[in-house]
Design a protein around this motif. Structure first.
Motif, PDB file in Angstrom:
ATOM      1  N   ILE A 349       0.839  -1.204   0.000  1.00 41.66           N
ATOM      2  CA  ILE A 349       0.000   0.000   0.000  1.00 41.66           C
ATOM      3  C   ILE A 349       0.872   1.251   0.000  1.00 41.66           C
ATOM      4  O   ILE A 349       0.600   2.218  -0.713  1.00 41.66           O
ATOM      5  CB  ILE A 349      -0.944  -0.010   1.214  1.00 41.66           C
ATOM      6  N   TYR A 354      -1.804  -1.041  -5.288  1.00 41.24           N
ATOM      7  CA  TYR A 354      -3.012  -1.499  -4.596  1.00 41.24           C
ATOM      8  C   TYR A 354      -3.468  -2.865  -5.080  1.00 41.24           C
ATOM      9  O   TYR A 354      -4.067  -3.630  -4.306  1.00 41.24           O
ATOM     10  CB  TYR A 354      -4.121  -0.460  -4.769  1.00 41.24           C
ATOM     11  N   ALA A 357      -1.512  -5.196  -3.178  1.00 46.74           N
ATOM     12  CA  ALA A 357      -1.986  -5.165  -1.796  1.00 46.74           C
ATOM     13  C   ALA A 357      -3.260  -5.990  -1.645  1.00 46.74           C
ATOM     14  O   ALA A 357      -3.423  -6.718  -0.649  1.00 46.74           O
ATOM     15  CB  ALA A 357      -2.234  -3.725  -1.369  1.00 46.74           C
ATOM     16  N   SER A 381      -8.411  -1.664   0.731  1.00 49.18           N
ATOM     17  CA  SER A 381      -7.616  -1.853  -0.481  1.00 49.18           C
ATOM     18  C   SER A 381      -8.511  -2.046  -1.693  1.00 49.18           C
ATOM     19  O   SER A 381      -8.219  -1.542  -2.787  1.00 49.18           O
ATOM     20  CB  SER A 381      -6.675  -3.053  -0.305  1.00 49.18           C
ATOM     21  N   TYR A 384      -9.701   1.298  -2.804  1.00 46.72           N
ATOM     22  CA  TYR A 384      -8.696   2.030  -3.577  1.00 46.72           C
ATOM     23  C   TYR A 384      -8.650   1.564  -5.033  1.00 46.72           C
ATOM     24  O   TYR A 384      -8.272   2.340  -5.917  1.00 46.72           O
ATOM     25  CB  TYR A 384      -7.321   1.854  -2.943  1.00 46.72           C
ATOM     26  N   THR A 385      -8.996   0.307  -5.295  1.00 44.47           N
ATOM     27  CA  THR A 385      -8.995  -0.203  -6.667  1.00 44.47           C
ATOM     28  C   THR A 385     -10.330   0.000  -7.360  1.00 44.47           C
ATOM     29  O   THR A 385     -10.517  -0.469  -8.486  1.00 44.47           O
ATOM     30  CB  THR A 385      -8.641  -1.700  -6.671  1.00 44.47           C
TER      31      THR A 385
END
Length: 453
Positions: A349, A354, A357, A381, A384-385
């Protein structure tokens, strides 16, 4: 892991004769070569295991008279491994029992579902039950009432126990400013008044002394005061490591010395001196001692360097922790592998990778499905994607199966804000669901800020 939210002194010119208290009149005196309280030793005091019991300590000579605000005797805990302190003549501690010394806890920052929940117990219930079920606000109120109404001014053990409960509960409720203000009642705990006149043992329990150091730093706005307080406790722990004869007492004081070293690093982090905290933890992890203790310190150091952004130093700590000999205990080995995997996922991260991660957290989640920390980091995570629906599903299931904590509710409420314009209704509904659950010792009541209300 939460979503990212991420004086030079005035110099005045004066004329005439300088006052005797002027700092300019002080003359530096050569200091004798001594060993600091946190330095390593042949008999390494940093190699012990953590313990919370209290023990006696040696007498120290104090030149100044006892302060006006002082506390009194407290018997040693049964598990301290030391002889009990001889009885002292009755002393008056009525200054610790004044009702005006304890503030009223506000309820405006508590969501209504928690104030009206059927799981809310009566304030008249036993204090141990309130603590066991995580009702820390009611426990803090009950402790203050006990101090001001039902305790004898000469009953030092009960007074110190209730005061410790009061201050600790305030800290658990994030009322640190209030706890710091009330902790000033104790005055200077390094005064000779707090020592037994015959044995020299400290009369205040160790746990309360440790807590008061941090609260004193908060109350006076001087973090360096907290650092010096921990070094003073470390000096006492080192002296007791040398003087005690039994293995149990040596192990106890070694663990206390190690605790003081870690708390110094914690103060440095709170000051924003992250690099200093990392270097300080490096001195603790390099000390010879138990491999498990060294591994724990290396993990702390790795997390500090992650916050600094020094990924190379963080990786070095992870590799050093992995190189230490593993415990023969299977459960401990499993824990070590989980911690190592967690640090590697956090490094992904920090690097901004990501997708990698997500793969790392997914692998950990498949092996440790009951670990709430791993699950919520996997959800973040995924967020974030761009996989918001998967993240929301994980966080919602987690909120229904585990004891709630700040990062979980905060991240889930953030997802609500991203998914709907009626996020406030969803947040209130979440607070109602959590308030209706069975209380647990990790804490039941939550503040409005936990739900972003």
């Amino acid at each position: 892991m939460n979503l990212p939210t991420i004086n030079a002194p005035n110099r005045t010119r004066s004329h005439g004769r300088a006052a005797s208290g002027d700092e300019r009149r002080r003359v530096a005196v050569p200091r004798r070569s001594t060993k600091g309280p946190l330095d390593s030793d042949v008999d390494d005091p940093l190699a012990g295991s953590t313990s919370q019991s209290a023990a006696s300590s040696p007498p120290r000579r104090v030149l100044s008279p006892a302060p006006l605000n002082t506390a009194a005797t407290s018997p040693l805990s049964p598990d301290s491994g030391t002889s009990p302190i001889p009885d002292l003549p009755s002393k008056d501690f009525s200054y610790l029992l004044e009702p005006s010394a304890y503030h009223a806890l506000p309820s405006t920052n508590i969501p209504q579902p928690f104030l009206n929940s059927p799981a809310l117990p009566s304030l008249a219930g036993p204090l141990p039950d309130l603590l066991k079920t995580g009702h820390y606000r009611l426990a803090a109120i009950s402790a203050a009432r006990g101090l001001s109404t039902s305790v004898s001014p000469s009953d030092a053990p009960a007074i110190f126990e209730l005061l410790h409960i009061r201050l600790a509960c305030l800290c658990l409720l994030n009322e640190h400013a209030m706890a710091a203000q009330e902790a000033k009642l104790l005055g200077d705990l390094s005064s000779a008044f707090y020592r037994h006149p015959l044995t020299g043992a400290h009369l205040v329990p160790w746990e309360l002394r440790v807590l008061s150091v941090r609260l004193a730093a908060l109350g006076y706005g001087e973090w360096r005061k907290g650092i010096m307080g921990y070094y003073e406790l470390a000096r006492e722990a080192r002296e007791n490591v040398v003087k005690t004869e039994t293995h149990a007492e040596k192990k106890l004081w070694k663990s206390r010395l190690r605790e003081c070293g870690i708390r110094v690093a914690n103060v440095l982090v709170e000051m924003g001196e992250l690099e200093g905290a990392g270097r300080h933890l490096g001195t603790l992890s390099s000390a010879e001692g138990d491999s498990q203790d060294s591994r724990e310190v290396l993990v702390m150091e790795a997390l500090v360097w992650l916050r600094v952004g020094d990924l190379r130093a963080s990786r070095r700590c992870v590799l050093a922790a992995a190189a230490l000999p593993s415990s023969e205990n299977e459960s401990t080995s499993t824990l070590d592998s989980k911690v190592e995997g967690t640090l590697n996922a956090l490094l992904r991260i920090a690097e901004g990778d990501y997708n990698a991660a997500v793969e790392a957290w997914t692998e950990l989640h498949s092996m440790h499905q009951d670990d709430a920390m791993i699950t919520q980091n996997l959800a973040v995570s995924l967020l974030y994607t761009g996989k918001i629906s998967e993240a929301r599903s994980l966080l919602t299931d987690l909120a229904g199966t585990t004891a709630p904590f700040h990062a979980l509710t905060f991240n889930l409420c953030t997802v609500y804000e991203l998914c709907t314009e009626r996020s406030r209704d969803r947040k209130i509904a979440l607070a109602e669901r959590i308030a209706a659950r069975e209380p647990s010792e990790v804490g039941w009541e939550m503040a409005a800020a936990d739900f972003k209300l």
